[in-house]
Scaffold this active site. Structure first.
Site, mmCIF file in Angstrom:
data_model
loop_
_atom_site.group_PDB
_atom_site.id
_atom_site.type_symbol
_atom_site.label_atom_id
_atom_site.label_comp_id
_atom_site.label_asym_id
_atom_site.label_seq_id
_atom_site.Cartn_x
_atom_site.Cartn_y
_atom_site.Cartn_z
ATOM 1 N N HIS A 1 0.805 -1.227 0.000
ATOM 2 C CA HIS A 1 0.000 0.000 0.000
ATOM 3 C C HIS A 1 0.834 1.272 0.000
ATOM 4 O O HIS A 1 0.284 2.354 0.191
ATOM 5 C CB HIS A 1 -0.910 0.048 1.228
ATOM 6 C CG HIS A 1 -1.950 -1.012 1.255
ATOM 7 N ND1 HIS A 1 -3.205 -0.833 0.741
ATOM 8 C CD2 HIS A 1 -1.910 -2.278 1.713
ATOM 9 C CE1 HIS A 1 -3.909 -1.949 0.905
ATOM 10 N NE2 HIS A 1 -3.136 -2.838 1.489
ATOM 11 N N LYS B 1 -8.715 13.633 4.897
ATOM 12 C CA LYS B 1 -7.827 12.470 4.830
ATOM 13 C C LYS B 1 -6.831 12.582 5.975
ATOM 14 O O LYS B 1 -6.769 13.625 6.624
ATOM 15 C CB LYS B 1 -7.071 12.440 3.493
ATOM 16 C CG LYS B 1 -6.388 13.787 3.175
ATOM 17 C CD LYS B 1 -5.692 13.791 1.833
ATOM 18 C CE LYS B 1 -6.620 13.917 0.642
ATOM 19 N NZ LYS B 1 -6.791 12.677 -0.107
ATOM 20 N N ARG B 2 -6.054 11.509 6.234
ATOM 21 C CA ARG B 2 -5.021 11.632 7.256
ATOM 22 C C ARG B 2 -4.099 12.809 6.933
ATOM 23 O O ARG B 2 -3.900 13.164 5.767
ATOM 24 C CB ARG B 2 -4.196 10.346 7.340
ATOM 25 C CG ARG B 2 -4.868 9.257 8.136
ATOM 26 C CD ARG B 2 -5.119 9.679 9.579
ATOM 27 N NE ARG B 2 -3.920 9.622 10.358
ATOM 28 C CZ ARG B 2 -3.650 8.694 11.269
ATOM 29 N NH1 ARG B 2 -4.520 7.735 11.524
ATOM 30 N NH2 ARG B 2 -2.521 8.714 11.934
ATOM 31 N N LYS C 1 0.524 14.273 1.408
ATOM 32 C CA LYS C 1 -0.839 14.570 0.966
ATOM 33 C C LYS C 1 -1.051 16.073 0.750
ATOM 34 O O LYS C 1 -2.050 16.501 0.216
ATOM 35 C CB LYS C 1 -1.849 14.014 1.958
ATOM 36 C CG LYS C 1 -1.820 12.473 2.050
ATOM 37 C CD LYS C 1 -2.789 11.971 3.105
ATOM 38 C CE LYS C 1 -2.666 10.476 3.365
ATOM 39 N NZ LYS C 1 -3.342 9.655 2.333
ATOM 40 N N THR D 1 -8.640 6.347 -1.678
ATOM 41 C CA THR D 1 -9.980 5.796 -1.841
ATOM 42 C C THR D 1 -11.021 6.864 -1.510
ATOM 43 O O THR D 1 -12.151 6.800 -1.984
ATOM 44 C CB THR D 1 -10.201 4.563 -0.933
ATOM 45 O OG1 THR D 1 -9.699 4.858 0.372
ATOM 46 C CG2 THR D 1 -9.482 3.350 -1.490
ATOM 47 N N LYS E 1 -14.834 8.003 -3.141
ATOM 48 C CA LYS E 1 -16.065 8.272 -2.383
ATOM 49 C C LYS E 1 -16.646 9.630 -2.771
ATOM 50 O O LYS E 1 -17.855 9.789 -2.956
ATOM 51 C CB LYS E 1 -15.779 8.212 -0.872
ATOM 52 C CG LYS E 1 -15.359 6.820 -0.405
ATOM 53 C CD LYS E 1 -14.668 6.810 0.965
ATOM 54 C CE LYS E 1 -13.916 5.503 1.159
ATOM 55 N NZ LYS E 1 -12.943 5.531 2.266
#
Ligand code: 26Q
Length: 814
Positions: free
Chosen positions: A357, A545-546, A551, A654, A658
């Site tokens: 991952h 998100k985290r 990110k 992911t 969504k």
């Protein structure tokens, strides 16, 4: 018809009342809301367990192959409404609950979500269970029953504070404890190899025992006859050690008990990062050993002979965390079942498969050799033997190329490298998006790909449309149902039938109405929980998100500072419409820079709020405690989905799927699954910016990137970055954000701006501008939103697990 319905509600009411009577000695009149919730949940659990019993019997009778999906994390969220939808009883329950005065919307708030995971990897495991059950495939999910899940986040004075998540405080209604199936897991001690007539025997003595007690949670998919079993193991102290009891060493006993029980006490809150802690090592071996013992025991009970294992089971390990199951199964097959090495290895290498991952070096799991050896002496010896044999193979494949051999070794430099163990042994290794799969083959695991190309596959992640559309967004689900029927719940490709409706004015208007309604609902919820008022008539631009540097929440923060600067300095500057920037993110408690970025977001929110002109145009709000439940409210209310990771870093993502499914338009980089979203919706329905993965990789290779040059050339970037340290942020100590500032501009042990935030700034600003103009044409925008929902079918986890099955598992459906 009407009679039948009221008949049903009458029966259901009786069932719920029955549960109240027998479990709590209560009636509908004197039960608490909590007890009502439990009674309702128990009534659902009964129905699921009934199906599980039947399915289990048939699977055994037909001798069907079973998947063991092993994961250190299962981020399930709440189960109440999802279970009602799956069982097709939502409307019935809704009616009864209204009748007895506990409307479902209120009752569901009684459930604490099972937050046994950090983020993407854990939530993926939960979506897979839903899809596997929906496709009626035999599966046992295997994980750890953490007493405390992911921490609850509070924001105090703009900073993250962690609160323990005691999710079972009110009991865990969904699970069944199966004490009779407990197994013993052994740590430490010494091993002796003794050659006798029957061959080699291994004596493991002086070990510490821990009991693993399984709790089975049935997880049922949509309209399924085959509930998945999620088996979560809890660590316990074995019953009294009489010797120390007699010696009167009571405090030692208590100590031992606590030590054993800490193993399943708490989920480690680090995501995509390693902290090489002893307790974490214990957790992972605990999971591996319990699962393998159970798997072998079950197989022998059913089929008698361990040699047929590969025909009857297949194991998927969710990242390397459960990889101790590989040497553990070797141990069981050799030491307990008396198989020789080659036969045991043959079985193991056919059974195991590994999903990767992440390509981030700091998230690749490694353990100090000495720690490993002391804690797991026998398993260590087996890993060392696997490592030796593999090294021999490497010496033949790459004669004299010592750098390569050393880099690929399982044990080297006093470390055990779990990914290399998996790559050496497993039957299949998969990436989680097409781009990620390609990067694994050409960069991260390039040399492994050279020796075993047949092992590598790429399978793009997915999400379950039952939770992320039907449960989370009932209004949109209802609308879609009205136009194309309910087939999409089982066959996500049917969403494509929405495509022509993108040009149907009535549908567009309805779609826009649903989005507006969801925005009002979110605003109401935020008002209730955080006491702040959001304006639902503004654009909702969401990054949820985290918190991680790769990110790039920081890119968005700098862009907001840029907007602030323009709005306050240039009277002619304006946005086509007001925007609300919503952030939601947990930071790992030990990840100081991530926590500091949360603080920065809140400081920037205060800055924007402090100025009347900026306050009119933009608004920044940090939403506390991002979890599955909040995601289910937030995502349906989003207009824009921010997916800003540095290209090449996000394995898949992911959340992006969504948002898309719920009609948000993506503003993102060509990274992970964003690439495939782009391919499906086409360039007119997504906004792409920033350097591509290749370009980033090239700059990293030739070390050609220098953020100082960008600062010097671009006064807007310079002004935005300066705000971090010039004292203009309200309520912030001098030097507070010095570390963030330096991470962008100075290279000490790290390269400056290693995630290319400043490099992509201009491109982001430009595309954001385009997005704002596009949003202003409301019909054209809603058309894009519709085409995103219509194109989301590919990203169903039903498709994902079907692909795993075709390429790896080869299971039959019941
Ligand atoms: C590392 C070292 C030692 C022990 C544990 C870990 C560790 C723990 C958690 C490493 C990684 C994680 C979590 C990773 C994760 O959630 N990855 C995300 O997985 C999603 C599902 O495939 C992807 O969509 C995301 O892109 C990826 O970041």
């Amino acid at each position: 018809m009407h009679n039948e319905n009221s008949d049903n509600t009458g029966k259901l009411r009786q069932i719920i009342e029955g549960k109240l009577n027998s479990f709590y000695g209560r009636t509908l009149d004197n039960a608490s809301e909590e007890e009502i919730f439990q009674a309702v949940a128990l009534s659902l659990r009964d129905r699921i367990l009934e199906r599980a019993a039947k399915a289990g019997e048939e699977i055994a009778r037909r001798g069907m192959k079973t998947l063991y999906y092993m994961s250190a994390e299962f981020l399930l969220g709440r189960a109440l409404v999802g279970n009602m939808i799956s069982l097709g009883v939502l409307d019935q329950y809704r009616a009864v609950l209204d009748e007895i005065g506990y409307p479902l919307d209120r009752l569901e708030e009684q459930e604490n979500e099972a937050g046994l995971g950090n983020g993407g990897l854990g939530r993926l495991a939960a979506c897979f269970l839903d899809s596997l059950s929906t496709l009626n495939m035999p599966v046992i999910g295997s994980g750890i029953r953490y007493e405390y899940g992911i921490f609850r986040q509070r924001i105090v004075d703009g900073k993250q504070v962690e609160v323990p998540d005691d999710w079972t405080a009110k009991g865990d209604v969904w699970s069944v404890e199966r004490r009779e199936e407990q197994v013993e897991v052994r740590f430490e001690g010494t091993v002796e190899e003794v050659w006798a007539e029957q061959g080699l025997t291994v004596h493991h003595t002086n070990y510490q025992s821990v009991l693993a007690v399984p709790y089975d949670m049935p997880v049922i998919g949509y309209d399924s006859r085959t509930p998945a079993t999620l088996r979560l193991w809890r660590a316990e102290c074995p019953s009294f050690d009489l010797e120390s009891f007699n010696k009167g060493d009571y405090s030692c006993l208590v100590q031992q008990r606590e030590l054993a029980e800490t193993i399943s006490k708490v989920l480690y809150p680090e995501d995509n990062h390693i902290a090489g802690r002893m307790l974490r090592l214990k957790q992972y071996y605990f999971l591996a050993s319990a699962t393998m013992q159970h798997m072998v025991r079950e197989h022998k009970k059913r089929y008698g002979d361990v040699r047929t294992l590969p025909d009857k089971v297949v194991v998927q390990i969710n990242d390397t965390h459960p990889a101790f199951a590989i040497p553990e199964l070797m141990r069981i097959l050799m030491d307990e079942e008396k198989l020789g090495w080659d036969e045991a290895y043959g079985i193991v290498s056919r059974i195991f498969n590994y999903t990767n991952h992440t390509v981030m070096q700091e998230a690749l799991e490694v353990w100090p050799e000495q720690m490993f050896k002391a804690l797991l002496p026998r398993v260590y010896a087996i890993v060392a033997a696997i490592s030796d044999r593999f090294s021999e193979r490497l010496r033949k494949a790459f004669p004299g190329d010592w750098d390569k051999i050393s880099a690929m070794s399982i044990i080297a430099h006093d470390e055990i490298r779990m990914a290399n163990l998996c790559l050496a042994v497993c039957n299949r290794v998969n990436g989680v998006s097409q781009l990620h799969g390609e990067i694994l083959q050409t960069r991260t695991f390039r040399d492994f790909y050279v020796i075993s190309p047949e092992k590598f596959v790429a399978i793009t992640n997915g999400i379950t449309q039952r939770r992320w559309l039907a449960a989370a967004n009932p209004a949109l689900c209802g609308l879609i149902h009205d136009y194309i029927g309910g087939g999409f719940l089982k066959d996500s490709r049917e969403l494509e039938r929405l495509k022509p409706l993108a040009d149907n004015p009535a549908f567009i208007a309805d779609f826009a109405r649903v989005k507006a309604q969801n925005k009002r609902c979110l605003a109401e919820h935020v008002k209730k929980t955080q006491g702040v008022a959001l304006n639902p008539d503004t654009v909702f631009d969401v990054q949820a998100k985290r918190l991680h540097e790769y990110k790039r929440q920081l890119l968005k923060v700098l862009h907001i500072l840029y907007l602030y600067n323009r709005l306050t300095e240039d009277a002619s500057f304006s946005l086509p419409q007001p925007v609300t920037f919503l952030f939601a993110a947990k930071a790992s408690p030990a990840y100081h820079r991530a926590k500091s970025i949360i603080h920065l977001i809140n400081a920037v929110a205060a800055l924007v709020e402090s100025n009347p002109r900026t306050r009119e145009a933009i608004r920044v709000q940090f939403l506390e405690n991002y979890n599955v439940t909040l995601a289910e409210r937030l995502i349906p209310a989003a207009d824009i989905s921010e997916q800003l990771s540095t290209a090449g870093r996000e394995a898949s993502g992911t959340g992006n799927m969504k948002f898309m499914l719920n009609g948000a338009v993506t503003l993102g980089t060509m990274d992970g699954a964003n690439v495939e979203i782009f391919e499906r919706v086409g360039p007119n329905n997504i906004f792409i910016f920033g350097a591509r993965a290749e370009e980033i990789a090239r700059m990293e290779r030739d070390k050609s990137y220098d953020p100082k040059k960008i600062i010097d050339a671009n006064p807007d970037v310079k002004a935005a970055v300066s705000r971090l340290v010039d004292g203009s942020l309200p309520g912030v100590d001098a030097g507070q954000f010095e570390d963030i500032y330096r991470s962008l501009l100075t290279s000490n042990y790290d390269p400056a701006d290693r995630y290319f935030v400043l490099y992509d700034f201009d491109s982001y600003r430009e595309v954001f501008d385009t997005v704002m103009k596009a949003y202003a044409d409301r019909t054209a925008w809603t058309r894009k939103a519709v085409l995103n929902t219509a194109g989301a079918g590919f990203f169903s986890s039903d498709r994902t697990v079907a692909e795993y099955n075709r390429l790896i598992w080869h299971l039959e459906s019941l």
